[in-house]
Design an enzyme around this catalytic site. Sequence first.
Site, PDB file in Angstrom:
ATOM      1  N   HIS A 182       0.824  -1.207   0.000  1.00 56.04           N
ATOM      2  CA  HIS A 182       0.000   0.000   0.000  1.00 56.04           C
ATOM      3  C   HIS A 182       0.856   1.253   0.000  1.00 56.04           C
ATOM      4  O   HIS A 182       0.461   2.277  -0.560  1.00 56.04           O
ATOM      5  CB  HIS A 182      -0.957  -0.008   1.195  1.00 56.04           C
ATOM      6  CG  HIS A 182      -2.270  -0.632   0.843  1.00 56.04           C
ATOM      7  ND1 HIS A 182      -3.034  -1.327   1.728  1.00 56.04           N
ATOM      8  CD2 HIS A 182      -2.944  -0.649  -0.321  1.00 56.04           C
ATOM      9  CE1 HIS A 182      -4.129  -1.750   1.133  1.00 56.04           C
ATOM     10  NE2 HIS A 182      -4.103  -1.355  -0.112  1.00 56.04           N
ATOM     11  N   CYS A 494     -11.170  -0.487 -22.755  1.00 58.18           N
ATOM     12  CA  CYS A 494     -10.425  -0.053 -21.576  1.00 58.18           C
ATOM     13  C   CYS A 494      -9.359  -1.099 -21.235  1.00 58.18           C
ATOM     14  O   CYS A 494      -9.125  -2.030 -21.998  1.00 58.18           O
ATOM     15  CB  CYS A 494     -11.378   0.182 -20.399  1.00 58.18           C
ATOM     16  SG  CYS A 494     -12.220  -1.290 -19.863  1.00 58.18           S
TER      17      CYS A 494
HETATM   18  C1  PEP Z   1     -10.027  -5.171 -17.746  1.00 55.36           C
HETATM   19  O1  PEP Z   1     -10.146  -6.365 -17.479  1.00 55.36           O
HETATM   20  O2  PEP Z   1      -9.409  -4.744 -18.747  1.00 55.36           O
HETATM   21  C2  PEP Z   1     -10.615  -4.162 -16.857  1.00 55.36           C
HETATM   22  C3  PEP Z   1     -10.624  -2.894 -17.171  1.00 55.36           C
HETATM   23  O3  PEP Z   1     -11.103  -4.591 -15.661  1.00 55.36           O
HETATM   24  P1  PEP Z   1     -10.160  -4.842 -14.368  1.00 55.36           P
HETATM   25  O4  PEP Z   1      -8.773  -4.414 -14.713  1.00 55.36           O
HETATM   26  O5  PEP Z   1     -10.756  -4.077 -13.265  1.00 55.36           O
HETATM   27  O6  PEP Z   1     -10.283  -6.324 -14.200  1.00 55.36           O
END
Ligand code: PEP
Length: 540
Positions: A182, A494
């Site tokens: 952390h 993403c």
């Molecule tokens: C992903 O899997 O690309 C995502 C954005 O979700 P996380 O990183 O929270 O699993």
Amino acid sequence: MLVYQGTKASPGLVMGPVRRLHHSGPGLERVVQTPGREQALLNAAVVLAKDELRQLEEAAEGTDKDIFLFQRVMLDDPGLNREIAAYIAAGAGAAPAVERAAEIYAGRIEAGDDEYIRQRAMDVRDACRRVVNILDGRPRTPLRLETPSILISEFLYPSDIVAIGRGMLLGVACAEGSEQSHASIIARTMGIPAVVQLGGAFLEQNCAGGGVLDADNGCLILQPDEAARKDAQRRIVGASILKKRLAALGAGPCRTKDGTHVALLASCSGPEDVELAMQAGAEGVGLLRSEFSIMAGRVPSEEEQYFFYLSCLQAAGGKPVTVRTFDIGADKSVPGLTEDSPNPALGMRGLRMSLAHPQMFEEQLCALLRAGTRGPLRVSIPMVSTPEDWLQAMEHVEKARRALRRRGVVFNEELEFGCMVETPSAALLAPDILAAGCRFLVIGTNDLIQYTYAADRLDSRFSEFFSGQSPAVHRLVGMALDAAKAAGAPVCICGVHAGSPNQVVRYARQGVRCFATEAASLLQVKARLLEEDLTLPADP
Ligand code: PEP
Ligand code: MG
């Protein structure tokens, strides 16, 4: 000149005075009193410690707050308190009783398999050390810096960084520590360069000559010579020019050279990062990881969640926010909810976990349906793999709607629900999931890479899959894009690929017009898109 090699925990390059942090100082030699009196002293110290932790929580940023919330919750932990009480009943003073119980408790946590949980042992020690320091009459702010300095120590507690604060802390260098601790997470969110795992030898050296902390290359230079100083100065000036140039890009629209608009949204976990992302020029939030609001171990009530989502909408200042329902499980364990699993990434995670805890899921859905009346909000469901998964999730949405109608509470009847595409199955079955009513897709490349290549995202030996070309993932994304185009559903990408300028350009050429990335990568991605002409053939 002395050069020490360690591991980067937070990027950056700084030069300045070096100060040593010692964690233990002389305490008050106190006569042990009766167990009843020792327990009373302990109770008073715990109240004070929790108060100090509350202040640190207020001073911390974003999800760093949860660290101090976790520490506060830890001090109320019945198991830990039973252990301390047993030592006191056996005749120990309150301070040694806390020290001993904390060591045993932290040792148990460290014996576990999960790296994230193992790192929480440090939080147990940090919280208990605070109580011990109060009982022993030691100062709780470990060091006062008169000038901005590089702090060196065996290790750092999360509270060390927050207590000293960004202004005075140029960087941190530790003999031990890990990237997942952390303290490292806090250093990253506060933008403080940090290097860990430097070994103990550097702590024995004379620091009077100052130092250069080159966290980008995981190295610390003590007593730097003239050439090393000049080199550091040149690179620090270069980095600040680049930062200013990128910051200037934030305000303008993101259009490629041929005039194509590409929406750059942010990946966030709470109102503080939403605000930061808006300052960096994000056009909204494409992924709000709601599970970070419960990582400290307590699921907030519907009311608390409602206000949390309102704060996120407010921080976005009228720009759209896509909230993902809790993606608990795998490395995101929550005390009391997640269980041991032989293979947690393939076990109870995301939607599966929500379906296993219907009351928690429906409370979250109620909070989201209500918040949906207050701004441009939409909701994505994590780890949907099949149309059946989707339909099960929607049954709970329907139940939440019915419950709100029964209670006479206003909510957004039209709130849009979409799903994450994070498994090969979701990409292959995207046409069916969309036909079942899913309104939009958010492609999560972190998990899509992990599950496509069977490459654990937490194992750095496989990092090549995440930084490399990923042709199989491109093919799966292509399938999801075709399905979304046929259904007229919007798509946002993403995860790790959305933070890579090269990958973003590649997907933009495939027709993707929306990405969600961390605020830190947003401007680099934007700078690259502004230079790109999507009508010209790609460079070979
Ligand atoms: C992903 O899997 O690309 C995502 C954005 O979700 P996380 O990183 O929270 O699993
Ligand atoms: Mg994911």
